[in-house]
Design a protein around this motif. Sequence first.
Motif, PDB file in Angstrom:
ATOM      1  N   ARG A   1     -70.817  19.373 -68.706  1.00 35.51           N
ATOM      2  CA  ARG A   1     -70.146  18.244 -69.352  1.00 35.51           C
ATOM      3  C   ARG A   1     -69.543  17.293 -68.316  1.00 35.51           C
ATOM      4  O   ARG A   1     -69.699  16.082 -68.409  1.00 35.51           O
ATOM      5  CB  ARG A   1     -69.047  18.767 -70.289  1.00 35.51           C
ATOM      6  CG  ARG A   1     -68.381  17.657 -71.067  1.00 35.51           C
ATOM      7  CD  ARG A   1     -67.290  18.176 -71.997  1.00 35.51           C
ATOM      8  NE  ARG A   1     -66.647  17.088 -72.704  1.00 35.51           N
ATOM      9  CZ  ARG A   1     -65.457  17.183 -73.263  1.00 35.51           C
ATOM     10  NH1 ARG A   1     -64.788  18.328 -73.240  1.00 35.51           N
ATOM     11  NH2 ARG A   1     -64.931  16.135 -73.868  1.00 35.51           N
TER      12      ARG A   1
ATOM     13  N   LYS B   1     -65.638  12.070 -64.986  1.00 36.73           N
ATOM     14  CA  LYS B   1     -65.914  11.655 -66.369  1.00 36.73           C
ATOM     15  C   LYS B   1     -67.004  12.521 -66.979  1.00 36.73           C
ATOM     16  O   LYS B   1     -67.908  12.975 -66.295  1.00 36.73           O
ATOM     17  CB  LYS B   1     -66.382  10.200 -66.396  1.00 36.73           C
ATOM     18  CG  LYS B   1     -65.253   9.208 -66.271  1.00 36.73           C
ATOM     19  CD  LYS B   1     -65.638   7.883 -66.966  1.00 36.73           C
ATOM     20  CE  LYS B   1     -64.508   6.875 -66.878  1.00 36.73           C
ATOM     21  NZ  LYS B   1     -64.673   5.930 -65.789  1.00 36.73           N
ATOM     22  N   GLU B   2     -66.936  12.667 -68.298  1.00 39.63           N
ATOM     23  CA  GLU B   2     -67.991  13.420 -68.974  1.00 39.63           C
ATOM     24  C   GLU B   2     -69.296  12.634 -68.935  1.00 39.63           C
ATOM     25  O   GLU B   2     -69.294  11.407 -68.881  1.00 39.63           O
ATOM     26  CB  GLU B   2     -67.600  13.766 -70.414  1.00 39.63           C
ATOM     27  CG  GLU B   2     -67.492  12.597 -71.362  1.00 39.63           C
ATOM     28  CD  GLU B   2     -67.078  13.049 -72.771  1.00 39.63           C
ATOM     29  OE1 GLU B   2     -67.103  14.253 -73.076  1.00 39.63           O
ATOM     30  OE2 GLU B   2     -66.722  12.163 -73.573  1.00 39.63           O
TER      31      GLU B   2
ATOM     32  N   THR C   1     -64.047  21.697 -74.399  1.00 42.61           N
ATOM     33  CA  THR C   1     -64.229  21.300 -75.804  1.00 42.61           C
ATOM     34  C   THR C   1     -63.350  22.198 -76.677  1.00 42.61           C
ATOM     35  O   THR C   1     -62.718  23.145 -76.189  1.00 42.61           O
ATOM     36  CB  THR C   1     -65.686  21.492 -76.238  1.00 42.61           C
ATOM     37  OG1 THR C   1     -66.056  22.845 -75.955  1.00 42.61           O
ATOM     38  CG2 THR C   1     -66.616  20.549 -75.478  1.00 42.61           C
TER      39      THR C   1
ATOM     40  N   SER D   1     -71.908   8.581 -72.722  1.00 41.30           N
ATOM     41  CA  SER D   1     -71.177   7.335 -72.852  1.00 41.30           C
ATOM     42  C   SER D   1     -69.691   7.547 -73.147  1.00 41.30           C
ATOM     43  O   SER D   1     -68.958   6.593 -73.362  1.00 41.30           O
ATOM     44  CB  SER D   1     -71.815   6.491 -73.961  1.00 41.30           C
ATOM     45  OG  SER D   1     -71.888   7.251 -75.148  1.00 41.30           O
ATOM     46  N   GLY D   2     -69.248   8.812 -73.157  1.00 43.33           N
ATOM     47  CA  GLY D   2     -67.852   9.098 -73.463  1.00 43.33           C
ATOM     48  C   GLY D   2     -66.918   8.653 -72.358  1.00 43.33           C
ATOM     49  O   GLY D   2     -67.349   8.338 -71.248  1.00 43.33           O
ATOM     50  N   THR D   3     -65.625   8.617 -72.652  1.00 45.93           N
ATOM     51  CA  THR D   3     -64.652   8.161 -71.658  1.00 45.93           C
ATOM     52  C   THR D   3     -63.748   9.308 -71.195  1.00 45.93           C
ATOM     53  O   THR D   3     -62.885   9.110 -70.349  1.00 45.93           O
ATOM     54  CB  THR D   3     -63.760   7.054 -72.248  1.00 45.93           C
ATOM     55  OG1 THR D   3     -63.162   7.572 -73.447  1.00 45.93           O
ATOM     56  CG2 THR D   3     -64.571   5.819 -72.589  1.00 45.93           C
ATOM     57  N   ALA D   4     -63.937  10.516 -71.743  1.00 48.29           N
ATOM     58  CA  ALA D   4     -63.075  11.645 -71.409  1.00 48.29           C
ATOM     59  C   ALA D   4     -63.224  12.021 -69.939  1.00 48.29           C
ATOM     60  O   ALA D   4     -64.308  11.929 -69.364  1.00 48.29           O
ATOM     61  CB  ALA D   4     -63.433  12.840 -72.284  1.00 48.29           C
ATOM     62  N   THR D   5     -62.103  12.407 -69.328  1.00 50.52           N
ATOM     63  CA  THR D   5     -62.139  12.946 -67.969  1.00 50.52           C
ATOM     64  C   THR D   5     -61.712  14.410 -68.056  1.00 50.52           C
ATOM     65  O   THR D   5     -61.186  14.859 -69.084  1.00 50.52           O
ATOM     66  CB  THR D   5     -61.168  12.209 -67.033  1.00 50.52           C
ATOM     67  OG1 THR D   5     -59.834  12.423 -67.536  1.00 50.52           O
ATOM     68  CG2 THR D   5     -61.475  10.720 -66.994  1.00 50.52           C
TER      69      THR D   5
ATOM     70  N   GLU E   1     -59.130  15.869 -70.938  1.00 46.08           N
ATOM     71  CA  GLU E   1     -59.521  16.956 -71.817  1.00 46.08           C
ATOM     72  C   GLU E   1     -58.676  18.204 -71.584  1.00 46.08           C
ATOM     73  O   GLU E   1     -58.405  18.964 -72.519  1.00 46.08           O
ATOM     74  CB  GLU E   1     -61.014  17.262 -71.662  1.00 46.08           C
ATOM     75  CG  GLU E   1     -61.876  16.095 -72.119  1.00 46.08           C
ATOM     76  CD  GLU E   1     -61.576  15.631 -73.545  1.00 46.08           C
ATOM     77  OE1 GLU E   1     -60.834  14.614 -73.688  1.00 46.08           O
ATOM     78  OE2 GLU E   1     -62.047  16.265 -74.491  1.00 46.08           O
TER      79      GLU E   1
END
Lengths: 499, 499
Positions: free
Chosen positions: A195, A219-220, A98, A223-227, A231
Amino acid sequence: MASLAIYEFLPKKLCLSRNLTPQNHTIKSHLSPSSIRFFSTSPRWNLRVSEFSSSDFNSLKVNQNRLMDTIHHTCQWGTGQRWGDTPTETGMKRLALTDSDKSARDWFVSETQSLGCKTTIDAMGNIFAVRPGLNNDAPPTYAGSHLDTQPSGGRYDGILGIVAGLEMLRVLNENWVETEYPVGVVNWTNEEGARFPISMVSSAVWAHQIPLEQAHNLKEVGSGTATQKSELQKIGYLGSTPAAHTSIPLSAHFELHIEQGPILETSSSLIGIVTGVQAYKWFTITVTGKDTHTGTTPFATRADAMLTASKMILQSHRIATKHGGLASTGILNLEPGSTNTVPGIVRFSLDIRSGKDEVVEAMEKEVREVFAKIARGENVDGLNDGCTDGKPCIVDITTDSDSKAVKFHEDCIGCVRDAAGGLFGEKTEELTRELASGAGHDSVNTSKVCPTSMIFVPSKDGVSHNPAEYTKPEDCATGAQVLLGAVLRYDRLRKDRGE
Amino acid sequence: MASLAIYEFLPKKLCLSRNLTPQNHTIKSHLSPSSIRFFSTSPRWNLRVSEFSSSDFNSLKVNQNRLMDTIHHTCQWGTGQRWGDTPTETGMKRLALTDSDKSARDWFVSETQSLGCKTTIDAMGNIFAVRPGLNNDAPPTYAGSHLDTQPSGGRYDGILGIVAGLEMLRVLNENWVETEYPVGVVNWTNEEGARFPISMVSSAVWAHQIPLEQAHNLKEVGSGTATQKSELQKIGYLGSTPAAHTSIPLSAHFELHIEQGPILETSSSLIGIVTGVQAYKWFTITVTGKDTHTGTTPFATRADAMLTASKMILQSHRIATKHGGLASTGILNLEPGSTNTVPGIVRFSLDIRSGKDEVVEAMEKEVREVFAKIARGENVDGLNDGCTDGKPCIVDITTDSDSKAVKFHEDCIGCVRDAAGGLFGEKTEELTRELASGAGHDSVNTSKVCPTSMIFVPSKDGVSHNPAEYTKPEDCATGAQVLLGAVLRYDRLRKDRGE
């Protein structure tokens, strides 16, 4: 040639402010003159670790205030929930990769570089900061841990290990100590797995335990799409160096960590000499009975999955007590979940642990046998005394995780033991305790490819993963002191055996 | 005058098809001639209940095929999940005041009216269908139950009671039976409490147990905005008659229902003579320990809320066994809910029941004492044998519901007993069983303001609130036969005591 390397890294201001040259140096009073020499290849004196006496080791002191100030300084990034009145009585929420993690990482890179280190970032964002030694052809001896935290974490888990590594570098610099081999501090990415849901994932990739692609694509949660990869790119920590122990070798890995349990506090010990990590196995137990009305179904005709599960949970505790291991149920769900319906299905987790693989195996064998008996309605150890016999349930046991016991390296354990002994003297036995870690750490992964051990300091009330996680300043300093002593002793050991 | 009323309601086609007048009537062979008479006020003969012999009662037979066909006919509205291959092997999903409930209601009104009944709808949508008797100045004797179902319910719960009431009307009509007092069938709104979450809510309003406004404002579960009042309006069943026993009095209420438990099946009984409803108390038990790491926390320093709750659940079963009552845990939630964290908080429901209030009180007293001991770590009945002593937990017990035992009316119970006795003869003891209902029914509310009792028929495997809920056709018919017999016997009893 080797010692020249240090000039490239030693910060200029340190050289200037102390104005240290062979001509005008002053000997710090707490260092014995015998350990001070002029290196042939150096224009000025240094302390050479391989020539340290026992008292020299003890004379190198970490600075408790600086250590604590630095810990709290880093907690400005990702400050969490307040639990007390003073400025530092807040928890931490610094999830991996983050913006707050980026800020802590930027600080770590900048700070280690200003202390003369060269930093390398690998493809998992692991940061390796290296302070050169006399011989830089061999891999560095590392102190390592992590800067990420749980979403509702504290100020010590991981952070203490990194800041103590930094304090080690500061003490080495301010005392002009020259190690035989390079010494480093490593910040492992996403140790918590909070995360991106695999804990210790980046040390695992480095140790060739998990493929890079799997870790990158993780994936986080939510419901996020970040990997992890997206990130790492986003915050600028997707390094070009392969995340592999073959690319970035470690000579050894020492990790100072809070205990996260009550053993040291309960036994009034200050230092835990960690000899390894417990073996554990995780299971999901599914008990299937029949959901029936609580008011209309007599006990004799019930197949009560919740009552059966209760007996199993109690009995798993008895089995673990008998074997000297641990058994715990942390998750339990039931169906259909209504006050007036006897549950037809109960699913619960069972976590069994021991320092020894064979004890875990023996506990598992007994759990499987005994749970089957309980499900059939047999009276195991008086569980059914005073009960009404009902209908049988069905039990299904699936294995979710199987982690073998880790035995840390005797050389590393020995260095920790010696460092604690040097510090505590005749009180060593009273103030130290050898134990196996109950939790996983990046050291589990490093131990698979390089000598490793850990140092524990007491956790107040055994609390961790909680804003109120706390370790006393003097205990943090004691841990950092032992970390420093262990790393230097390992450096000397390497020289002694002629690496 | 009184008997004239029946002409207003008796369906014309029945009069015509049988062409029954005093001049040309034929006596059905199974009725004894002595029970047939010409009423002075009537142009033709009728069977008058007050003059029935025992064999006359037994000669009035419900039509099993018609009963079952009608049950399955009504299940076209709100057909649920399929559980078998034949056309009727599906469950039901007919939530109160939905369009499918409206269709079933419309059918009920139309069908009872076609059988000569007058129907009244009250402000809770309860439907009262009344077939006049000789004396219509006194309130009717009712058979009643409900047409709504659980979202994943079956074809018998509630529906059997209504359809058996309808079959009663059909049998009375086809045999030209004239009751002394009116006889009715009542469909109570939202018995299940599945869509609007208070069960038996509309009989409760009628019995002055719950204010009308509270019931009207009851919102549907989930995110919808519908209230009972808005849905009553929407489907056209917000009646203008007050929902009050003072406006619509019942002389008595008889309810035929599936047992929803295994007692009758297990004892090979065909009829349950329900003498009352169990007392029950519902509690939420909160066990507070401390959430700690499963790997780092030895048993001796744990305050394990889940282990403690398991002991309590087991012990509650032992306490209930000792007192001859019931104890059940149908809900359990824990925090934080992670495989490697010892739960710090466990909340679970405890449902204790007995046919006697004093037994429920005694069980509660013992539960409170024993749970406190278990939380403190005392060894109750060997629960702690073979365990490691840990730290104490705190237990908090809140009472969520307190329902006293209901004793049905001796007159009504007697009529059910006599009806079963007339049917089974010397096999009565073998084929009947007196029992207290474990579940709540609208009869609990009616019992507060008028004589009431219930008749149970066996539930296959004790299953209910499930698509596969099943009662054999012959058992449904036996229940309907006993319902008919009980209502007629009560009518005669009223006449005998000169109401």
